[in-house]
Design a protein around this motif. Structure first.
Motif, PDB file in Angstrom:
ATOM      1  N   ILE A 162       0.850  -1.189   0.000  1.00  0.00           N
ATOM      2  CA  ILE A 162       0.000   0.000   0.000  1.00  0.00           C
ATOM      3  C   ILE A 162       0.887   1.242   0.000  1.00  0.00           C
ATOM      4  N   GLY A 163       0.268   2.393  -0.203  1.00  0.00           N
ATOM      5  CA  GLY A 163       1.004   3.653  -0.172  1.00  0.00           C
ATOM      6  C   GLY A 163       1.678   3.951  -1.501  1.00  0.00           C
ATOM      7  N   LYS A 164       2.316   5.089  -1.542  1.00  0.00           N
ATOM      8  CA  LYS A 164       3.003   5.524  -2.749  1.00  0.00           C
ATOM      9  C   LYS A 164       4.099   4.538  -3.127  1.00  0.00           C
ATOM     10  N   GLU A 165       4.048   4.060  -4.363  1.00  0.00           N
ATOM     11  CA  GLU A 165       5.020   3.115  -4.899  1.00  0.00           C
ATOM     12  C   GLU A 165       5.089   1.824  -4.075  1.00  0.00           C
ATOM     13  N   GLY A 166       3.966   1.493  -3.398  1.00  0.00           N
ATOM     14  CA  GLY A 166       3.924   0.253  -2.630  1.00  0.00           C
ATOM     15  C   GLY A 166       4.943   0.207  -1.519  1.00  0.00           C
ATOM     16  N   LYS A 167       5.161   1.337  -0.886  1.00  0.00           N
ATOM     17  CA  LYS A 167       6.233   1.433   0.113  1.00  0.00           C
ATOM     18  C   LYS A 167       5.906   0.692   1.404  1.00  0.00           C
ATOM     19  N   HIS A 168       4.621   0.533   1.716  1.00  0.00           N
ATOM     20  CA  HIS A 168       4.234  -0.054   3.008  1.00  0.00           C
ATOM     21  C   HIS A 168       3.570  -1.417   2.806  1.00  0.00           C
ATOM     22  N   LEU A 169       3.518  -2.178   3.874  1.00  0.00           N
ATOM     23  CA  LEU A 169       2.982  -3.531   3.833  1.00  0.00           C
ATOM     24  C   LEU A 169       1.732  -3.616   4.698  1.00  0.00           C
ATOM     25  N   LYS A 170       0.665  -4.185   4.137  1.00  0.00           N
ATOM     26  CA  LYS A 170      -0.547  -4.421   4.918  1.00  0.00           C
ATOM     27  C   LYS A 170      -0.828  -5.916   4.916  1.00  0.00           C
ATOM     28  N   LEU A 171      -1.072  -6.451   6.113  1.00  0.00           N
ATOM     29  CA  LEU A 171      -1.303  -7.875   6.290  1.00  0.00           C
ATOM     30  C   LEU A 171      -2.623  -8.103   7.011  1.00  0.00           C
ATOM     31  N   ARG A 172      -3.198  -9.237   6.744  1.00  0.00           N
ATOM     32  CA  ARG A 172      -4.287  -9.746   7.580  1.00  0.00           C
ATOM     33  C   ARG A 172      -3.738 -11.010   8.211  1.00  0.00           C
ATOM     34  N   ILE A 173      -3.644 -11.023   9.549  1.00  0.00           N
ATOM     35  CA  ILE A 173      -3.039 -12.164  10.227  1.00  0.00           C
ATOM     36  C   ILE A 173      -4.053 -12.817  11.154  1.00  0.00           C
ATOM     37  N   ALA A 174      -3.852 -14.097  11.400  1.00  0.00           N
ATOM     38  CA  ALA A 174      -4.809 -14.858  12.211  1.00  0.00           C
ATOM     39  C   ALA A 174      -4.060 -15.726  13.201  1.00  0.00           C
ATOM     40  N   GLN A 175      -4.740 -15.973  14.329  1.00  0.00           N
ATOM     41  CA  GLN A 175      -4.205 -16.864  15.364  1.00  0.00           C
ATOM     42  C   GLN A 175      -5.380 -17.454  16.129  1.00  0.00           C
ATOM     43  N   LYS A 176      -5.541 -18.742  16.011  1.00  0.00           N
ATOM     44  CA  LYS A 176      -6.587 -19.469  16.749  1.00  0.00           C
ATOM     45  C   LYS A 176      -7.970 -18.816  16.597  1.00  0.00           C
ATOM     46  N   GLY A 177      -8.318 -18.522  15.354  1.00  0.00           N
ATOM     47  CA  GLY A 177      -9.639 -17.980  15.072  1.00  0.00           C
ATOM     48  C   GLY A 177      -9.764 -16.475  15.184  1.00  0.00           C
ATOM     49  N   GLN A 178      -8.773 -15.811  15.787  1.00  0.00           N
ATOM     50  CA  GLN A 178      -8.785 -14.343  15.887  1.00  0.00           C
ATOM     51  C   GLN A 178      -8.042 -13.751  14.687  1.00  0.00           C
ATOM     52  N   GLN A 179      -8.558 -12.663  14.139  1.00  0.00           N
ATOM     53  CA  GLN A 179      -7.920 -11.996  13.005  1.00  0.00           C
ATOM     54  C   GLN A 179      -7.807 -10.503  13.268  1.00  0.00           C
ATOM     55  N   ILE A 180      -6.685  -9.926  12.859  1.00  0.00           N
ATOM     56  CA  ILE A 180      -6.523  -8.469  12.922  1.00  0.00           C
ATOM     57  C   ILE A 180      -5.710  -8.017  11.710  1.00  0.00           C
ATOM     58  N   ASP A 181      -5.842  -6.742  11.391  1.00  0.00           N
ATOM     59  CA  ASP A 181      -5.016  -6.138  10.348  1.00  0.00           C
ATOM     60  C   ASP A 181      -3.684  -5.723  10.954  1.00  0.00           C
ATOM     61  N   ALA A 182      -2.648  -5.771  10.139  1.00  0.00           N
ATOM     62  CA  ALA A 182      -1.314  -5.370  10.583  1.00  0.00           C
ATOM     63  C   ALA A 182      -0.682  -4.497   9.516  1.00  0.00           C
ATOM     64  N   LEU A 183      -0.018  -3.434   9.952  1.00  0.00           N
ATOM     65  CA  LEU A 183       0.689  -2.532   9.044  1.00  0.00           C
ATOM     66  C   LEU A 183       2.169  -2.554   9.384  1.00  0.00           C
ATOM     67  N   PHE A 184       2.989  -2.614   8.349  1.00  0.00           N
ATOM     68  CA  PHE A 184       4.441  -2.588   8.536  1.00  0.00           C
ATOM     69  C   PHE A 184       4.969  -1.484   7.628  1.00  0.00           C
ATOM     70  N   PHE A 185       5.159  -0.288   8.214  1.00  0.00           N
ATOM     71  CA  PHE A 185       5.541   0.869   7.418  1.00  0.00           C
ATOM     72  C   PHE A 185       6.954   0.711   6.860  1.00  0.00           C
ATOM     73  N   GLY A 186       7.113   1.118   5.605  1.00  0.00           N
ATOM     74  CA  GLY A 186       8.419   1.073   4.954  1.00  0.00           C
ATOM     75  C   GLY A 186       8.877  -0.317   4.584  1.00  0.00           C
ATOM     76  N   SER A 187       7.979  -1.303   4.617  1.00  0.00           N
ATOM     77  CA  SER A 187       8.394  -2.690   4.368  1.00  0.00           C
ATOM     78  C   SER A 187       7.583  -3.350   3.269  1.00  0.00           C
ATOM     79  N   GLY A 188       7.141  -2.560   2.310  1.00  0.00           N
ATOM     80  CA  GLY A 188       6.410  -3.126   1.179  1.00  0.00           C
ATOM     81  C   GLY A 188       7.206  -4.172   0.426  1.00  0.00           C
ATOM     82  N   HIS A 189       8.547  -4.053   0.477  1.00  0.00           N
ATOM     83  CA  HIS A 189       9.395  -5.004  -0.249  1.00  0.00           C
ATOM     84  C   HIS A 189       9.316  -6.411   0.320  1.00  0.00           C
TER      85      HIS A 189
END
Length: 799
Positions: A500-527
């Motif tokens: 996500i972000g300009k030139e895909g600079k950032h990373l957005k994840l959907r992560i899960a653990q034992k039925g629970q899910q949350i969104d996660a952002l990792f700025f500057g780690s689109g690579h």
């Protein structure tokens, strides 16, 4: 396998204290555990930490120099003396100057301000500025966030007949200036109980001493400077900043409101983190690329129109600053590579002509983050040869102490254990670098170069509900020495991933653990997106937050670091310029792959990449070999143990399954394999041979080759009648020839009418074709998941 950038250290929880706090203070177990980890061991400490007010601040007269400074300022007010407020150009200096303007207005003083230009003048008091002040009729100078090292300049002010009151918080030198009053809690003789005040905090204590109880909104300015200067948000600072942030949510300062709005921050929801990452960079941009006076005007103006204009100007300056920083960082990284390669010294010292001295501190921080060792970045004036620079350090090295050890080489220096500034002539750069290296080599050990991230807690995603995270805000304001809590979640599964972000600079994840899910952002780690396909199981370390959008409040994790413990195969088949891709990945992913040159291997077909030895000369280069399977193709490969390889780049597929097995056996422990080989046209596909196919081919050959026929013509006829590829048919003819079902001679083939009966698997060519077709089926045509599983199974088979 992706390694974590940091060594994760989890604080040992005090379960008994946490349970007691949770019960007595009605806190969730998670929040109570975090509170205990911050040293809160009693109910009194807990109430002070969570609900402390200004009553917990200290008497300003406990500060040395205050009893001399206050009467002198009051005398100046009575006699209508002209006062000069002398500040600094960073956000703390801007805040300190702005606070003193509020104080001067409150006291009805006659005053001027002076902030030196960062690039043209540099840090600290300057004699020419004192000359100007003297001409303006100034008889009293009050410094803020500067002055504790200005021995010669204050002596000069005394000669001019001006008194100087110094308020500062920087490390005092051995020789102190002969000022009318020195106010700095870090002086050894100062009894003030809290030593961590920012420059604006010291200025605020002076204001307290003069007016008793300053207006609460002044604490908004104190909060900005304290947070921006990375002062510890503990003790008195915690109270001052907390009160300042609360006031800021209803601010009457037009400049603060406009600056928050232009930064995209909702004023009523502002936090210390917003101040650190939204406001502070824009205030600092004024002093870095222009003059800090613009930021002072913004913080002190009462005009909405002027505030809006200045806020937009600072925002534009900040964008320019970001571009300037990025350019210099790239030049600095190239310089590091050219100067040292991968054999880095204890301290990285870099100097460049024309580098903007207003941003060298930011550049130093970014270079430190990349290599995790102390960094000094200097800009050289090409005309005068003068250098001005900034240093950033790691916990193992007190950079102020290091600079003090070579003070004779510099014209000026000052700062803190973790950050400092200096100036010197370019002719002394080598001497300066050598002296710093010598000092650092005597202090730093190998373990100091391992970046450590202190995690507060390890828990399950089910433990951190929305109400728990909302309660977590009680632990704020967050900043230095009271960081946003970092939590580790283990064995979470990636559900979705995208850039996500300009030139895909950032990373957005959907992560899960034992039925629970949350969104996660990792700025500057689109690579990292291509290295974390859905299904990847990993550990993550991050900060929980609440994302508000269209009235909806959802949990999200701001990722700080991650690691994948299992071995991985990365599918980059068909990458158009694989050599460039390898160089880019090694640069971008070095912390996660630990892919130093001597731990990175490349396997390819002989003569397939003529330029490889000039482009990847420092890596272990291997080629396929008909007899040995694979062979080293450069000195690095011959000298380095294959067992130490951390990443394997496969540029071409093997010619045979035997070569594949040889490669997998040689690198059976490698954690990461990048498949970069070209794809092949479907029309050239090999099929795993079956007896039915060969029976059909045998019948067809019997009907067309009873008399000699050109092989090319026979293959063309068979291709039309079977839809098999030319490669497949050529290899089938090899099998028939070996079994003496056909004869070949000078491009002609002849069917043998009554051959000796032999099973197909008696043919070496048939067995090779079976293995080769199976290999190509997976390497060239299988999906990513199937390819990964197959490669892993081959590794196990040969290990």
């Amino acid at each position: 396998m992706l390694y974590s950038k940091y060594e994760w250290r989890v604080k040992a929880p005090d379960h008994h204290t946490a349970q007691w706090l949770a019960k007595e203070m009605s806190l969730s177990p998670v929040v109570a555990s975090l509170l205990a980890a911050r040293g809160v061991l009693s109910l009194e400490d807990g109430n002070r930490f969570l609900y402390g007010s200004l009553e917990l601040t200290h008497d300003p007269y406990l500060m040395q120099g205050m009893r001399e400074a206050v009467p002198r300022i009051r005398k100046a007010l009575e006699d209508r003396e002209h006062i000069l407020i002398y500040g600094d150009y960073d956000a703390d200096g801007v805040s300190s100057t702005s606070l003193m303007i509020q104080l001067m207005r409150e006291l009805g003083a006659s005053y001027d301000i002076y902030i030196p230009h960062r690039a043209n003048e540099g840090y600290g008091l300057h004699n020419h500025a004192l000359d100007w002040a003297h001409q303006q009729g100034v008889s009293l100078v009050i410094t803020v966030d500067t002055g504790i090292s200005a021995v010669e300049q204050i002596a000069y002010a005394n000669e001019l007949g001006m008194d100087v009151i110094v308020t500062d918080h920087h490390e005092p030198p051995e020789r102190l200036p002969d000022a009318y009053a020195l106010i700095n809690p870090k002086m050894k003789t100062c009894p003030y109980p809290f030593k961590g005040l920012a420059g604006v905090g010291v200025a605020y204590k002076l204001a307290q001493a003069l007016v008793g109880e300053p207006p609460k909104e002044w604490l908004e300015i104190v909060a900005i400077g304290t947070i921006a200067d990375l002062m510890p948000l503990t003790g008195e600072n915690r109270v001052l900043v907390k009160q300042g942030i609360e006031s800021m949510r209803f601010t009457r300062y037009e400049g603060i409101r406009c600056l928050l709005e232009v930064s995209g921050v909702h004023v009523e929801q502002v936090t210390a983190v917003n101040v650190a990452f939204a406001m502070a960079p824009r205030i600092n941009a004024s002093g870095r690329l222009d003059h800090a006076g613009r930021a002072v005007t913004l913080l002190t103006t009462e005009s909405r129109e002027e505030a809006e204009r200045l806020a937009f100007e600072l925002d534009a300056l900040n964008k320019d600053r970001q571009q300037v920083v990025e350019t210099i960082v790239q030049e600095a990284l190239e310089m590091v590579n050219a100067k040292w390669g991968e054999r880095l010294p204890s301290v990285i010292v870099l100097a460049g002509e024309g580098w903007n001295v207003g941003v060298v501190g930011i550049v130093a921080s970014k270079v430190l983050e990349r290599f995790y060792r102390p960094v000094v970045i200097l800009g050289i004036d090409p005309e005068s040869g003068n250098c001005k620079g900034s240093a950033r350090s790691i916990p193992g090295l007190d950079i102020y102490e290091a600079l003090n050890s070579c003070r004779d080489v510099m014209d000026h220096f000052g700062g803190h254990p973790s950050a400092a500034g200096m100036s010197l002539h370019r002719d002394r750069l080598d001497e300066f670098e050598h002296a710093l290296q010598q000092f650092a080599d005597g202090v730093l050990r190998e373990e100091h170069f391992t970046a450590v991230c202190e995690a507060d807690l390890e828990c399950s995603m089910s433990d951190v509900s929305l109400p728990v995270i909302e309660q977590l805000e009680l632990l704020g304001p967050f900043g230095m020495a009271n960081a946003v809590p970092k939590i580790i979640f283990r064995d979470v599964t990636v559900q979705e991933v995208r850039k996500i972000g300009k030139e895909g600079k950032h990373l957005k994840l959907r992560i899960a653990q034992k039925g629970q899910q949350i969104d996660a952002l990792f700025f500057g780690s689109g690579h990292l997106a291509d290295l974390l396909p859905a299904g990847t199981v990993m550990d993550v370390l991050g900060e929980m937050s609440v994302n508000e959008w269209n009235g909806s409040r959802r949990l999200q994790l701001l990722v700080q670091d991650l690691r994948v413990s299992s071995r991985q195969v990365f599918d980059f088949r068909g990458t158009p310029e694989p050599l460039s891709a390898i160089k880019r990945w090694r640069a971008e992913l070095a912390p996660y792959l630990q892919c130093s040159a001597d731990k990175s291997a490349v396997v390819y077909a002989k003569d397939s990449h003529p330029e490889i030895k000039s482009q990847l000369y420092d890596m272990c280069l291997w080629v396929y070999d008909r007899n040995a399977g694979i062979m080293p193709d450069n000195d690095v490969a011959e000298s380095k143990p294959k067992e130490d390889t951390s990443v394997l780049f496969v540029l071409d597929i093997p010619e045979s399954a035997e070569q594949l097995d040889a490669m997998m056996k040689a690198f059976h422990n490698v954690p990461n394999i990048f498949m970069l080989h070209p794809t092949r046209n479907e029309r050239e596909r090999l099929l795993i041979p079956s007896r039915e196919q060969f029976k059909q081919l045998y019948v067809l050959l019997a009907g067309m080759a009873s008399s000699p026929v050109p092989e090319q013509e026979a293959v063309a006829q068979l291709k039309r009648r079977t839809s098999l590829s030319s490669r497949m048919l050529a290899k089938a003819l090899d099998v028939f020839e070996e079994l003496v079902f056909i004869q070949r001679s000078k491009g002609w083939i002849t069917f043998v009418p009554k051959p000796e009966k032999k099973p197909l698997d008696a043919s070496r060519h048939f067995r090779e074709l079976s293995n080769l077709a199976d290999m190509e089926q997976h390497l060239l045509h299988a999906g990513t998941e199937q390819l990964t599983q197959w490669m892993m199974s081959r590794t196990k088979d040969v290990s």
